[in-house]
Design a protein around this motif. Sequence first.
Motif, PDB file in Angstrom:
ATOM      1  N   ALA A   1      -3.170   3.645   6.837  1.00  0.00           N
ATOM      2  CA  ALA A   1      -1.788   2.557   7.282  1.00  0.00           C
ATOM      3  C   ALA A   1      -0.596   3.821   7.286  1.00  0.00           C
ATOM      4  O   ALA A   1      -0.610   4.664   6.182  1.00  0.00           O
ATOM      5  CB  ALA A   1      -1.691   1.325   6.104  1.00  0.00           C
ATOM      6  N   PHE A   2       0.278   3.939   7.887  1.00  0.00           N
ATOM      7  CA  PHE A   2       1.638   5.192   8.190  1.00  0.00           C
ATOM      8  C   PHE A   2       3.064   4.902   8.042  1.00  0.00           C
ATOM      9  O   PHE A   2       2.719   2.868   8.891  1.00  0.00           O
ATOM     10  CB  PHE A   2       0.717   5.613   9.026  1.00  0.00           C
ATOM     11  N   CYS A   3       3.431   4.658   7.364  1.00  0.00           N
ATOM     12  CA  CYS A   3       4.948   4.190   7.117  1.00  0.00           C
ATOM     13  C   CYS A   3       6.338   4.078   8.056  1.00  0.00           C
ATOM     14  O   CYS A   3       6.671   3.083   8.792  1.00  0.00           O
ATOM     15  CB  CYS A   3       6.107   4.277   5.740  1.00  0.00           C
ATOM     16  N   SER A   4       5.973   5.482   8.987  1.00  0.00           N
ATOM     17  CA  SER A   4       5.920   5.716  10.346  1.00  0.00           C
ATOM     18  C   SER A   4       5.661   6.001  11.364  1.00  0.00           C
ATOM     19  O   SER A   4       4.876   6.769  10.867  1.00  0.00           O
ATOM     20  CB  SER A   4       7.579   6.834   9.641  1.00  0.00           C
TER      21      SER A   4
ATOM     22  N   GLU B   1       6.521  -1.844   2.082  1.00  0.00           N
ATOM     23  CA  GLU B   1       6.264  -3.112   1.107  1.00  0.00           C
ATOM     24  C   GLU B   1       5.996  -3.990   2.219  1.00  0.00           C
ATOM     25  O   GLU B   1       5.577  -4.123   2.874  1.00  0.00           O
ATOM     26  CB  GLU B   1       8.146  -2.908   1.218  1.00  0.00           C
ATOM     27  N   LEU B   2       5.777  -5.409   0.689  1.00  0.00           N
ATOM     28  CA  LEU B   2       4.951  -6.678   1.683  1.00  0.00           C
ATOM     29  C   LEU B   2       6.053  -6.825   2.663  1.00  0.00           C
ATOM     30  O   LEU B   2       7.475  -6.950   2.594  1.00  0.00           O
ATOM     31  CB  LEU B   2       5.196  -7.275   0.412  1.00  0.00           C
ATOM     32  N   GLY B   3       4.638  -7.096   3.944  1.00  0.00           N
ATOM     33  CA  GLY B   3       6.309  -7.921   4.892  1.00  0.00           C
ATOM     34  C   GLY B   3       7.208  -6.175   6.231  1.00  0.00           C
ATOM     35  O   GLY B   3       8.011  -7.203   6.743  1.00  0.00           O
ATOM     36  N   SER B   4       6.678  -5.900   5.806  1.00  0.00           N
ATOM     37  CA  SER B   4       7.383  -4.643   6.479  1.00  0.00           C
ATOM     38  C   SER B   4       6.155  -4.222   7.237  1.00  0.00           C
ATOM     39  O   SER B   4       5.309  -3.989   7.836  1.00  0.00           O
ATOM     40  CB  SER B   4       7.497  -2.967   5.276  1.00  0.00           C
ATOM     41  N   ILE B   5       7.018  -3.629   8.270  1.00  0.00           N
ATOM     42  CA  ILE B   5       5.909  -2.876   9.599  1.00  0.00           C
ATOM     43  C   ILE B   5       5.671  -1.594   8.924  1.00  0.00           C
ATOM     44  O   ILE B   5       5.943  -1.403   8.249  1.00  0.00           O
ATOM     45  CB  ILE B   5       7.112  -2.790  10.658  1.00  0.00           C
ATOM     46  N   TYR B   6       3.800  -1.542   9.794  1.00  0.00           N
ATOM     47  CA  TYR B   6       3.882  -0.011   9.221  1.00  0.00           C
ATOM     48  C   TYR B   6       3.020   0.292  10.654  1.00  0.00           C
ATOM     49  O   TYR B   6       3.034  -0.454  11.259  1.00  0.00           O
ATOM     50  CB  TYR B   6       2.880   0.189   8.209  1.00  0.00           C
ATOM     51  N   GLN B   7       2.364   1.537  10.338  1.00  0.00           N
ATOM     52  CA  GLN B   7       1.248   1.779  11.591  1.00  0.00           C
ATOM     53  C   GLN B   7       0.441   1.946  11.741  1.00  0.00           C
ATOM     54  O   GLN B   7       0.163   1.740  10.704  1.00  0.00           O
ATOM     55  CB  GLN B   7       2.375   3.712  12.197  1.00  0.00           C
ATOM     56  N   VAL B   8      -0.729   1.787  12.592  1.00  0.00           N
ATOM     57  CA  VAL B   8      -2.283   1.877  12.161  1.00  0.00           C
ATOM     58  C   VAL B   8      -2.353   3.233  13.522  1.00  0.00           C
ATOM     59  O   VAL B   8      -1.935   3.072  14.818  1.00  0.00           O
ATOM     60  CB  VAL B   8      -2.934   1.291  12.195  1.00  0.00           C
ATOM     61  N   CYS B   9      -3.619   3.479  13.475  1.00  0.00           N
ATOM     62  CA  CYS B   9      -4.286   4.575  14.308  1.00  0.00           C
ATOM     63  C   CYS B   9      -4.731   3.744  15.239  1.00  0.00           C
ATOM     64  O   CYS B   9      -5.853   2.648  14.665  1.00  0.00           O
ATOM     65  CB  CYS B   9      -5.048   5.557  13.735  1.00  0.00           C
ATOM     66  N   SER B  10      -4.692   3.738  16.267  1.00  0.00           N
ATOM     67  CA  SER B  10      -5.259   2.575  17.492  1.00  0.00           C
ATOM     68  C   SER B  10      -7.166   3.058  17.342  1.00  0.00           C
ATOM     69  O   SER B  10      -7.503   2.924  18.065  1.00  0.00           O
ATOM     70  CB  SER B  10      -5.280   3.237  18.270  1.00  0.00           C
TER      71      SER B  10
ATOM     72  N   GLU C   1       2.244  10.423  13.301  1.00  0.00           N
ATOM     73  CA  GLU C   1       2.336  12.308  14.313  1.00  0.00           C
ATOM     74  C   GLU C   1       1.037  13.206  12.585  1.00  0.00           C
ATOM     75  O   GLU C   1       0.458  14.104  13.764  1.00  0.00           O
ATOM     76  CB  GLU C   1       3.134  12.379  14.492  1.00  0.00           C
ATOM     77  N   ILE C   2       1.153  13.173  11.946  1.00  0.00           N
ATOM     78  CA  ILE C   2       1.342  13.711  11.153  1.00  0.00           C
ATOM     79  C   ILE C   2      -0.798  14.061  11.010  1.00  0.00           C
ATOM     80  O   ILE C   2      -1.447  14.685  10.665  1.00  0.00           O
ATOM     81  CB  ILE C   2       1.811  13.615  10.078  1.00  0.00           C
ATOM     82  N   HIS C   3      -1.291  13.288  10.787  1.00  0.00           N
ATOM     83  CA  HIS C   3      -2.338  12.352  11.562  1.00  0.00           C
ATOM     84  C   HIS C   3      -3.241  12.937  12.183  1.00  0.00           C
ATOM     85  O   HIS C   3      -4.444  13.436  12.187  1.00  0.00           O
ATOM     86  CB  HIS C   3      -2.705  10.971  10.864  1.00  0.00           C
ATOM     87  N   LEU C   4      -2.573  13.029  13.305  1.00  0.00           N
ATOM     88  CA  LEU C   4      -3.431  13.783  14.273  1.00  0.00           C
ATOM     89  C   LEU C   4      -3.736  15.159  14.492  1.00  0.00           C
ATOM     90  O   LEU C   4      -5.218  14.806  14.978  1.00  0.00           O
ATOM     91  CB  LEU C   4      -2.100  13.667  15.785  1.00  0.00           C
ATOM     92  N   PRO C   5      -3.119  15.424  14.163  1.00  0.00           N
ATOM     93  CA  PRO C   5      -4.310  17.688  14.132  1.00  0.00           C
ATOM     94  C   PRO C   5      -5.898  17.318  12.784  1.00  0.00           C
ATOM     95  O   PRO C   5      -6.535  18.387  13.392  1.00  0.00           O
ATOM     96  CB  PRO C   5      -3.159  18.240  13.846  1.00  0.00           C
TER      97      PRO C   5
ATOM     98  N   ARG D   1       0.500  -1.456  -0.164  1.00  0.00           N
ATOM     99  CA  ARG D   1       0.117   0.282  -0.118  1.00  0.00           C
ATOM    100  C   ARG D   1       0.820   1.481  -0.089  1.00  0.00           C
ATOM    101  O   ARG D   1       2.191   1.257  -0.163  1.00  0.00           O
ATOM    102  CB  ARG D   1      -1.036  -0.126   1.081  1.00  0.00           C
ATOM    103  N   ARG D   2      -0.125   2.483  -0.203  1.00  0.00           N
ATOM    104  CA  ARG D   2       0.943   3.787  -0.018  1.00  0.00           C
ATOM    105  C   ARG D   2       0.823   3.796   1.297  1.00  0.00           C
ATOM    106  O   ARG D   2      -0.557   4.054   2.337  1.00  0.00           O
ATOM    107  CB  ARG D   2       0.845   4.902  -1.055  1.00  0.00           C
ATOM    108  N   CYS D   3       1.762   5.406   2.266  1.00  0.00           N
ATOM    109  CA  CYS D   3       1.237   5.886   3.136  1.00  0.00           C
ATOM    110  C   CYS D   3       0.009   6.500   3.150  1.00  0.00           C
ATOM    111  O   CYS D   3       0.191   7.313   2.530  1.00  0.00           O
ATOM    112  CB  CYS D   3       2.959   6.217   3.999  1.00  0.00           C
TER     113      CYS D   3
END
Length: 162
Positions: free
Chosen positions: A40-43, A19-28, A48-52, A9-11
Amino acid sequence: MTDPGRQWRRCSACKQPIELGSIYQVCSISTCNQKRTGMAFCSVTCWEIHLPVARHREAWAVEKTAPRTLDATAEKAREPRRRVVASQPAQSSGSQSTGVPIEVLIVASRLKDYVRSKHGLNTSDGVLEPLSRIVRNACDKAIRNAQRDGRKTLLARDVPRP
């Protein structure tokens, strides 16, 4: 540059490929994780950009791992299948003689979700037919009420009160 065949996917913030198999972040927060939003966020920085914008009162980034293959992604994204439960003709409420097919009128997943969330119980598929029979009888009474009033439209006031 990431190989397009390895991209999952894209961030949601920076639009960089995840990338496939990589670690990513989601919002709780659950509304950010629904199928339609599916952020889905790459880091953590991108999260944090998503929060405001989202204005969550209390949220955190949850670390997840992307599927290792695109086949796993397609399997996970597949819609839940609707299950049609065949009814027993011997248990019908007289509708069989008029040529009207006897089918289950209750949405199994919605009923099961309701019973589980309200009372913490599981629901057997055998419950669907008796409840459908009750709904059919209530509909038949409502139809008679509408016809008695000379209408061709079924209204809420036609439905018998429990």
